[in-house]
Design a protein around this motif. Structure first.
Motif, PDB file in Angstrom:
ATOM      1  N   LEU A 238       0.833  -1.195   0.000  1.00 48.13           N
ATOM      2  CA  LEU A 238       0.000   0.000   0.000  1.00 48.13           C
ATOM      3  C   LEU A 238       0.874   1.254   0.000  1.00 48.13           C
ATOM      4  CD1 LEU A 238      -2.816  -0.869   2.575  1.00 48.13           C
ATOM      5  CD2 LEU A 238      -2.719  -1.363   0.120  1.00 48.13           C
ATOM      6  N   ASP A 239       0.405   2.298  -0.696  1.00 48.73           N
ATOM      7  CA  ASP A 239       1.132   3.562  -0.660  1.00 48.73           C
ATOM      8  C   ASP A 239       0.890   4.233   0.695  1.00 48.73           C
ATOM      9  OD1 ASP A 239      -1.228   5.348  -0.748  1.00 48.73           O
ATOM     10  OD2 ASP A 239      -1.455   4.612  -2.793  1.00 48.73           O
ATOM     11  N   PRO A 240       1.694   5.250   1.048  1.00 48.85           N
ATOM     12  CA  PRO A 240       1.580   5.848   2.384  1.00 48.85           C
ATOM     13  C   PRO A 240       0.176   6.337   2.743  1.00 48.85           C
ATOM     14  CG  PRO A 240       3.608   6.561   1.346  1.00 48.85           C
ATOM     15  CD  PRO A 240       2.853   5.794   0.301  1.00 48.85           C
ATOM     16  N   ARG A 241      -0.547   6.946   1.789  1.00 50.79           N
ATOM     17  CA  ARG A 241      -1.898   7.422   2.101  1.00 50.79           C
ATOM     18  C   ARG A 241      -2.839   6.256   2.355  1.00 50.79           C
ATOM     19  NH1 ARG A 241      -4.398  12.113   1.644  1.00 50.79           N
ATOM     20  NH2 ARG A 241      -2.682  13.019   0.442  1.00 50.79           N
ATOM     21  N   ALA A 242      -2.779   5.224   1.501  1.00 52.04           N
ATOM     22  CA  ALA A 242      -3.644   4.053   1.680  1.00 52.04           C
ATOM     23  C   ALA A 242      -3.303   3.338   2.978  1.00 52.04           C
ATOM     24  CB  ALA A 242      -3.493   3.099   0.493  1.00 52.04           C
ATOM     25  N   ARG A 243      -2.022   3.332   3.346  1.00 52.98           N
ATOM     26  CA  ARG A 243      -1.614   2.685   4.590  1.00 52.98           C
ATOM     27  C   ARG A 243      -2.229   3.394   5.791  1.00 52.98           C
ATOM     28  NH1 ARG A 243       3.970   2.678   4.155  1.00 52.98           N
ATOM     29  NH2 ARG A 243       3.754   0.707   3.035  1.00 52.98           N
ATOM     30  N   ARG A 244      -2.168   4.714   5.795  1.00 53.59           N
ATOM     31  CA  ARG A 244      -2.731   5.458   6.926  1.00 53.59           C
ATOM     32  C   ARG A 244      -4.255   5.339   6.970  1.00 53.59           C
ATOM     33  NH1 ARG A 244       0.714   8.468   9.786  1.00 53.59           N
ATOM     34  NH2 ARG A 244       2.808   8.738   8.943  1.00 53.59           N
ATOM     35  N   ASP A 245      -4.911   5.309   5.801  1.00 46.83           N
ATOM     36  CA  ASP A 245      -6.364   5.102   5.771  1.00 46.83           C
ATOM     37  C   ASP A 245      -6.721   3.732   6.338  1.00 46.83           C
ATOM     38  OD1 ASP A 245      -6.696   7.581   4.642  1.00 46.83           O
ATOM     39  OD2 ASP A 245      -6.968   6.839   2.591  1.00 46.83           O
ATOM     40  N   THR A 246      -5.889   2.720   6.034  1.00 47.75           N
ATOM     41  CA  THR A 246      -6.129   1.371   6.546  1.00 47.75           C
ATOM     42  C   THR A 246      -5.921   1.321   8.054  1.00 47.75           C
ATOM     43  OG1 THR A 246      -5.430   0.448   4.419  1.00 47.75           O
ATOM     44  CG2 THR A 246      -5.499  -1.065   6.287  1.00 47.75           C
ATOM     45  N   TRP A 247      -4.918   2.030   8.550  1.00 48.90           N
ATOM     46  CA  TRP A 247      -4.710   2.102  10.005  1.00 48.90           C
ATOM     47  C   TRP A 247      -5.960   2.657  10.688  1.00 48.90           C
ATOM     48  CZ3 TRP A 247       0.790   4.748  10.173  1.00 48.90           C
ATOM     49  CH2 TRP A 247       1.751   3.821   9.715  1.00 48.90           C
ATOM     50  N   GLN A 248      -6.528   3.717  10.110  1.00 51.03           N
ATOM     51  CA  GLN A 248      -7.725   4.312  10.697  1.00 51.03           C
ATOM     52  C   GLN A 248      -8.882   3.322  10.677  1.00 51.03           C
ATOM     53  OE1 GLN A 248      -8.032   7.516  12.224  1.00 51.03           O
ATOM     54  NE2 GLN A 248      -9.854   6.388  12.922  1.00 51.03           N
ATOM     55  N   LEU A 249      -8.986   2.544   9.583  1.00 53.00           N
ATOM     56  CA  LEU A 249     -10.031   1.525   9.490  1.00 53.00           C
ATOM     57  C   LEU A 249      -9.887   0.499  10.609  1.00 53.00           C
ATOM     58  CD1 LEU A 249     -12.346   0.049   7.999  1.00 53.00           C
ATOM     59  CD2 LEU A 249     -10.583  -1.068   6.602  1.00 53.00           C
TER      60      LEU A 249
END
Length: 303
Positions: free
Chosen positions: A160-171
């Motif tokens: 995952l790219d950095p933005r998708a990674r952080r969105d996944t963390w929030q999920l």
């Protein structure tokens, strides 16, 4: 009673111990991390928790159930995103979500999941035409579609790219807020430090440490990290003095740059030593220790 219990778990391949006495418990509603170097036995451990591998020794229980002998019951309450997975190349995202939803009596609505994971515009795309990051997001959605009580995630954000990674963390944080217990295998220290309530560090098939991220940092890496490049190479006597500084936890040198972990007292002693030796500390940096520092201190270098 803990939701997950692992006690003296052992697994051998070709007579060699891959998991050699790992023990930990996971409490309900916790995000529990499993860290370790490549080949440390992390994935084998969680596959025993999932009931995908049969332990050669020890005890594993998931919500009081044996994940091998009572696999069907465990599968109803446990969702898993495996480290390596594949689907039929021509199966579309929508077909995969519908198929997995049909496995459960009361599945979650996959549409909000697809939207949250950025898959809504990929519903008609075959699996083979998805990027690596899109495939990873699809597998996360498939792990959640059964509305599990326990979620096992193995290398959650790889690809995952950095933005998708952080969105996944929030999920994942939102999922935990709904009461789901999460067992997370990762090699991203920032991911573990942000998400995990507690962490088991596994090294060479054994539990090297078990604590909160903050506890691991305090206990193993010292509280402060100092790095600098000396204005000239250090001679053997100076290196000995450096290695004997008060409250020093570790010292490492790479390409002429030194990194030390310890306490504020260590930092003062370093600066005093350099001033006495008339050495200038170029690119001097002082900061709080991180989970990366603790990880390197707790795990052995390969032989």
């Amino acid at each position: 009673m803990p939701v997950i219990e692992v006690s003296e778990l052992r697994k051998y391949y070709g007579g060699r111990p891959v998991v050699d006495g790992v023990s930990f418990t996971v409490e309900e509603g916790e995000i529990f991390g499993v860290l370790g170097p490549n080949g440390a036995g992390k994935t084998t451990t969680v596959e025993c928790v999932e009931g995908l591998r049969v332990p050669d020794g020890g005890r594993v229980r998931v919500a009081g159930l044996d994940p091998v002998a009572q696999h069907e019951q465990v599968a109803r309450i446990l969702g898993a995103q495996l480290q390596t997975s594949r689907l039929q190349p021509k199966l579309t995202v929508r077909e995969a979500l519908d198929l997995y939803a049909s496995f459960y009596r009361r599945p979650a609505d996959w549409r909000p999941l697809a939207e949250r994971l950025g898959l809504t515009d990929r519903l008609t795309v075959p699996f083979a035409r998805l990027s690596g990051g899109q495939q990873q997001r699809l597998f996360i959605a498939l792990a959640l579609i059964g509305d599990p009580r326990i979620l096992v995630l193995d290398e959650l954000t790889t690809g995952l790219d950095p933005r998708a990674r952080r969105d996944t963390w929030q999920l994942i944080e939102d999922i935990r807020a709904r009461g789901v217990t999460v067992l997370l295998v990762t090699h991203f220290m920032a991911e573990a430090q942000r998400l995990c309530d507690r962490i088991a560090v596994i090294d060479r098939g054994r539990t090297a440490a078990l604590d909160t991220p903050e506890g691991l940092i305090r206990r193993s890496a010292g509280g402060t990290v100092l790095s600098f490049t000396p204005s000239r190479p250090l001679d053997p006597e100076e290196l000995r003095e450096l290695d004997q500084l008060p409250e020093l936890v570790s010292v490492a040198e790479r390409d002429g740059r030194f990194t030390l972990t310890g306490t504020d007292t260590t930092v003062d002693a370093v600066l005093t030593l350099l001033a006495r030796r008339r050495i200038t500390a170029h690119q001097l940096r002082v900061g709080a220790a991180t989970l990366d520092d603790a990880f390197l201190d707790l795990t052995e270098n390969p032989a």
